[in-house]
Design a protein around this motif. Structure first.
Motif, short mmCIF file in Angstrom:
data_model
loop_
_atom_site.label_atom_id
_atom_site.label_comp_id
_atom_site.label_asym_id
_atom_site.label_seq_id
_atom_site.Cartn_x
_atom_site.Cartn_y
_atom_site.Cartn_z
N ILE A 71 -134.01 51.73 -27.69
CA ILE A 71 -133.40 52.64 -26.71
C ILE A 71 -133.24 51.98 -25.34
CG2 ILE A 71 -134.25 54.70 -27.88
CD1 ILE A 71 -136.35 54.96 -25.74
N ALA A 72 -133.73 50.74 -25.19
CA ALA A 72 -133.65 50.10 -23.88
C ALA A 72 -132.21 49.78 -23.50
CB ALA A 72 -134.49 48.83 -23.88
N ARG A 73 -131.92 49.82 -22.18
CA ARG A 73 -130.58 49.48 -21.74
C ARG A 73 -130.32 47.99 -21.89
NH1 ARG A 73 -131.04 52.75 -17.16
NH2 ARG A 73 -130.51 54.88 -17.70
N GLN A 74 -131.36 47.18 -21.65
CA GLN A 74 -131.19 45.73 -21.82
C GLN A 74 -132.20 45.22 -22.84
OE1 GLN A 74 -132.15 45.83 -17.71
NE2 GLN A 74 -130.60 44.28 -17.28
N ARG A 114 -119.99 45.37 -30.17
CA ARG A 114 -120.36 44.19 -29.41
C ARG A 114 -119.38 43.05 -29.70
NH1 ARG A 114 -126.06 42.86 -30.83
NH2 ARG A 114 -126.33 45.08 -30.55
#
Lengths: 507, 328, 148
Positions: A283-286, A489
């Motif tokens: 769930i991290a943005r980076q 991506r």
């Protein structure tokens, strides 16, 4: 409330307070020593508990167990040495933090995270014990299979490099994990005539070899000391506001994960820690920060494993079912005292149950008070020149591994895994996905085959069980999302990929 | 009498010669700490019984007892490494039906074709021999062995019965039940009793031949139904439970035992001294009570008696294991 | 011309080889069928997947440069030798000599280590380990095995 009328008076008696302190102190100590986990320490203290009251014995042994979970992260963060298997995941981001001179904040967040996870875990244990018991019992082979499969898919790409490299490492881990006697057929798989391999390769051996020993080989002669930050000030030991803020939600999510997996017999802290880490990364943005010293990667798993440790007392105390080897010893201690563990324990011996729960609260406070000041000491130890430190690390690996089952065989195994780990390091293949495959692979295989024996080979019958179906649905969603994300991506970054291809053509 | 004492004397003499005159004299024993190797993890049945008994034994000795858990491979790892130690009485080995059966299945003690424990270990004494309990999940709807047999006959290979592993006593007891009752059950192996009992409570499996302490508390609570004990006669610890044979399965008898062993070649006088020390400890009321909590009743034997019993019983288990293997 | 100095080429090839070995051995364990899997079922699947992905990794690697790092031979040999020394001597000689061997041999891995400080370190660590693990934690190990 029984907790206040029975629990605290029992736990706060001078004697029990002393045993609680002794337990958590010893637990922290053995947790810090790599390889010697709570299991070994609880086993070692079992004879001592003969001479104590049952409640004091339990408070002491339990204190060691959750104390070791606190201490276990220390060596992971400072030296890349997983003190207990459930702390292996803490190495991934904890050790990079140390190398960046942020050992202090990492340890501080760990202590706070452990405390929050642990204390909230106790609250869950008290408030939801009956519900958790029925949840745990509704988990049959089909549900375990479905949950572990979701776990494997979620955690399969926890490595930082190319996804395909993570996947092959997971597969290698699964193969290693399946070595030993097959429980469904009795067939010996990859045992090469060694009885020591019949029960499979010990998890701690794999973790210590792949993380600890290989790190030593790679670091000797290359680094002067573990931490490269020059001067250590008091301020540098305490996390800044940004780190604190970034840790709060991961700690709470970790607690959630831990209190879900904790009460399920056989899963426990190790799986909780990996799951919590995987969720944070997902769930991290980076996500690319993970593996390079992301504070969330330390906070979430440590909160999760402590929550799991506390909630794993649910099946033990409410049903007399040991969820882990350590719990089995504690039940053994009760039986030696003539107390029959089982569904009636809570009713027949309220002082035992509530006294123990109260001692958990006290123990967690003691651990926090004990661990925060120790951070300064640990950070100072890092200034020892690496050339003097690494032989000590190797000794602790060897003796720790030996003590698992008093066997030199495990020392030979750790040497092999250390060499394999060093080879993997050279080839940029990461140990963390291997470890998750190693842990989950055998469970998935056993539960899947068991579920099919129970349904007579009917795959559809597995889907008809509601809990299992929910997990299968989550797995399907996750796979769908991963494929979608990959596709997006690809589309978003064609420019970055082109030069690589061009470069390849010139080779 | 004279002949046997002459025999004993010559064996002692031979022992002294073989061990280079360093043989331990029974009256001096123990002159150093005694290692008791338990080839199972702490907290299990063998471990708890061993600790209860040796806690008491140590009180009567001037030297401490060091309990050493060396788990692995159903007891093989610890037993095999301890077997190689000197037969001086300072290495003793705890064993269960499972660990001795594992030895036999590795071909150890099988030189003559039939299992002879004395080829690999010196039996010292039995500690306890206890029945398993036939426990079923209430959803199965049976309340006696007769009903269980009738249900199994009406629907072959439908009742899932759990065990603590392939070839374990809980599995082989089930095989014996299938043989003698003429039924077919569906075997579901787990890794250990600790994993199988929750599955029984949750209803994934419906039947288990389980150690009493692991299922009886749940039976008292109504979560499970205890149908019978597996011994030939009713157990003194659970007199209200009938035997399987009483339920119409004639000749059914299966018990699990825990015993003490030493490496081969222990001098007879020393063997007797250890046997006496352990037997005396087991007569202590506190020990009896602690064992009873564990579902075990003290059942000491003389070394020769125990040897014959182990050899006979292991042969029976081996036959069942062969049947089970043929079924797979 | 194929460039051999490449991480993923070697990594992929080794994975594929390992996978092949696993799948080949597992086929001998008995595969069974999907409804009643044998002990080799999952291993064969995992092994075959490793072969396929390993080969894909190796082939794909030809498109970019990713040279192998140098092997740190000195620490590698010294650390391994130290641990092998420990494993061989622990039961025969006892904890103290085993730790001394481990410290002594592995210290050679660092070019800056000198005999005298290393000896002092070895003795100190051996004592420390004995106090912590044998006296403190009661791991059943003799300090010296010869008197045992």
């Amino acid at each position: 409330m029984d907790l206040f009328s029975i629990g605290f008076p029992t736990a706060l008696s001078l004697e029990n307070l002393a045993y609680c302190f002794a337990g958590v102190f010893l637990g922290t100590f053995v947790g810090v020593l790599p390889g010697i986990g709570g299991l070994t320490a609880v086993a070692l203290l079992l004879p001592v508990s003969f001479y104590l009251d049952p409640i004091s014995a339990l408070i002491l042994l339990a204190g060691i167990y959750y104390g070791a979970e606190y201490g276990g992260s220390t060596a992971s963060i400072l030296l890349n040495l997983p003190g207990t298997a459930s702390n292996a995941v803490t190495c991934i981001d904890g050790y990079p933090m140390t190398r960046q001179g942020k050992a202090g904040p990492a340890l501080f967040i760990t202590s706070v995270g452990s405390f929050i996870g642990g204390t909230l875990g106790i609250a869950v244990l008290m408030a939801l014990a009956p519900a958790l018991v029925s949840l745990a019992l509704s988990f049959g082979a089909a549900e375990y299979f479905a949950a572990m499969l979701l776990g494997l898919i979620a955690a399969g790409t926890i490595g930082r490099g190319k996804p395909v490299k993570s996947v092959v490492m997971v597969l290698l881990g699964v193969c290693l994990g399946l070595a030993g006697i097959d429980i469904n057929s009795g067939e010996r798989r990859f045992t090469y005539g060694f009885f020591e391999l019949f029960d499979g390769i010990p998890l701690v051996v794999v973790a210590m070899g792949l993380f600890g020993m290989s790190e030593v080989i790679a670091s000797v002669g290359k680094i002067k000391s573990v931490t490269e930050a020059g001067r250590i000030t008091l301020r540098s030991m305490i996390p800044d506001r940004k780190d604190m803020k970034a840790s709060i939600m991961p700690i709470l999510r970790g607690f959630g994960v831990g209190s879900f997996f904790g009460p399920l017999p056989g899963t426990g802290p190790t799986i909780s820690a990996f799951m919590a880490y995987a969720i944070e990364k997902r769930i991290a943005r980076q996500p690319e920060r993970f593996g390079n010293g992301a504070v969330e990667g330390v906070a979430a798993p440590e909160s999760a494993n402590n929550a799991a440790v506390q909630t794993s007392f649910v099946p033990t105390l409410a049903l007399g079912i040991p969820g882990s080897a350590t719990m089995a010893i504690m039940l053994g201690a009760l039986m030696i005292h003539g107390i029959q563990p089982g569904p009636r324990l809570m009713g027949d011996h309220p002082e035992l149950f509530w006294g123990l729960v109260a001692s958990f609260w006290i123990g967690n406070v003691l651990l926090l008070v004990l661990n925060i000041p120790l951070i300064g000491l640990w950070v100072k130890l890092l200034q020892i020149p690496y050339r003097l430190l690494y032989p000590i690390i190797l000794c602790m690996i060897c003796i720790g591994v030996y003590s698992i089952s008093n066997s030199v065989f495990d020392v030979w195994l750790v040497i092999i895994f250390g060499l394999v780990g060093y080879g993997m390091k050279l080839l940029d293949l990461e140990p963390a996905p291997l470890l998750i495959g190693f842990i989950l692979g055998p469970m998935i295989e056993a539960q899947f085959r068991r579920a099919l024996i129970l349904t007579g080979g009917d795959y559809l019958a597995l889907m008809q069980r509601p809990i299992a179906a929910a997990f299968f649905a989550c797995s399907a969603l996750l796979v769908g999302w991963m494929v979608y994300a990959m596709f997006r991506r690809r589309k978003a970054r064609p420019v970055e990929e082109l030069p690589e291809v061009a470069e390849g053509k010139t080779l | 009498m004279t002949r046997s004492s002459f025999l004993a004397a010559s064996i002692v003499a031979a022992g002294i010669v073989l061990t280079g005159g360093g043989a331990v004299l029974a009256q001096d024993y123990p002159a150093q700490p005694v290692n008791v190797v338990i080839p199972f993890p702490p907290g299990g049945g063998t471990d708890t019984i061993g600790r209860i008994v040796f806690n008491k034994v140590a009180e009567g000795w001037s030297e401490p007892v060091v309990i050493q858990n060396q788990p692995g491979a159903s007891g093989l790892v610890g037993t095999l490494s301890a077997m190689r130690e000197a037969p001086d009485g300072y290495t003793l080995i705890m064993g269960s039906t499972g660990s001795i059966l594992s030895l036999a299945r590795e071909g150890m003690g099988m030189d003559s074709g039939a299992f002879q424990i004395q080829e690999v270990l010196t039996p010292v004494t039995q500690l306890s021999a206890d029945p398993y309990v036939v426990a079923v999940h209430p959803s199965l709807g049976v309340e006696s062995i007769e009903e269980l047999v009738a249900l199994a006959k009406s629907d072959p290979d439908a009742i899932p019965f759990g065990s603590s592993g392939i070839g374990s006593a809980s599995h082989l007891t089930g095989v014996l039940f299938e043989q003698l009752a003429g039924v077919e059950l569906r075997h579901v192996p787990y890794s250990g009793t600790g994993e199988a009992v929750p599955a029984l409570l949750g209803g994934d499996i419906k039947l288990m031949f389980a150690p009493p302490s692991s299922v009886l508390p749940h039976a008292e609570d109504g979560a499970l139904i205890a149908l019978a004990v597996t011994s030939e006669e009713r157990s003194a610890l659970h007199p209200d439970l009938p035997t399987v044979a009483e339920g119409g399965v004639a000749g059914f008898s299966a018990i699990g035992w825990f015993g003490l062993y030493a490496p081969t070649g222990v001098e007879p006088g020393l063997l007797e001294a250890i046997n006496t020390a352990v037997t005396d400890a087991m007569a202590d009321p506190a020990v009896v009570e602690a064992l009873a909590n564990q579902g075990a009743a003290p059942a000491p034997m003389l070394p020769d008696e125990y040897r014959d019993w182990v050899n006979a019983d292991v042969s029976m288990w081996l036959e069942l294991a062969a049947i089970a293997e043929a079924e797979e | 011309m194929i460039e051999l100095n490449h991480k993923d080429l070697w990594g992929g090839a080794l994975i594929a080889l390992t996978g092949g070995y696993v799948a080949y051995s597992a086929a001998g364990f008995g595969i069974g069928n999907a409804a009643r899997m044998g002990p080799g079922y999952v291993l064969v699947i995992a092994g075959v997947a490793m072969v396929v992905l390993g080969l894909a990794m190796a082939v794909a690697s030809l498109r970019y440069a990713d040279p192998l790092p140098g092997i740190a031979w000195r620490p590698l040999v010294a650390v391994t030798a130290g641990m092998i020394g420990f494993a061989l001597s622990l039961r025969v000689l006892g904890l103290v000599p085993a730790v001394c061997l481990l410290v002594g041999l592995s210290a050679i891995g660092d070019p800056e280590s000198r005999p005298l400080p290393t000896t002092a370190l070895a003795v100190g660590v051996a004592l420390g380990m004995w106090v912590v693990f044998v006296l403190g934690l009661r791991i059943p190990l003799p300090a010296f095995a010869l008197d045992f």
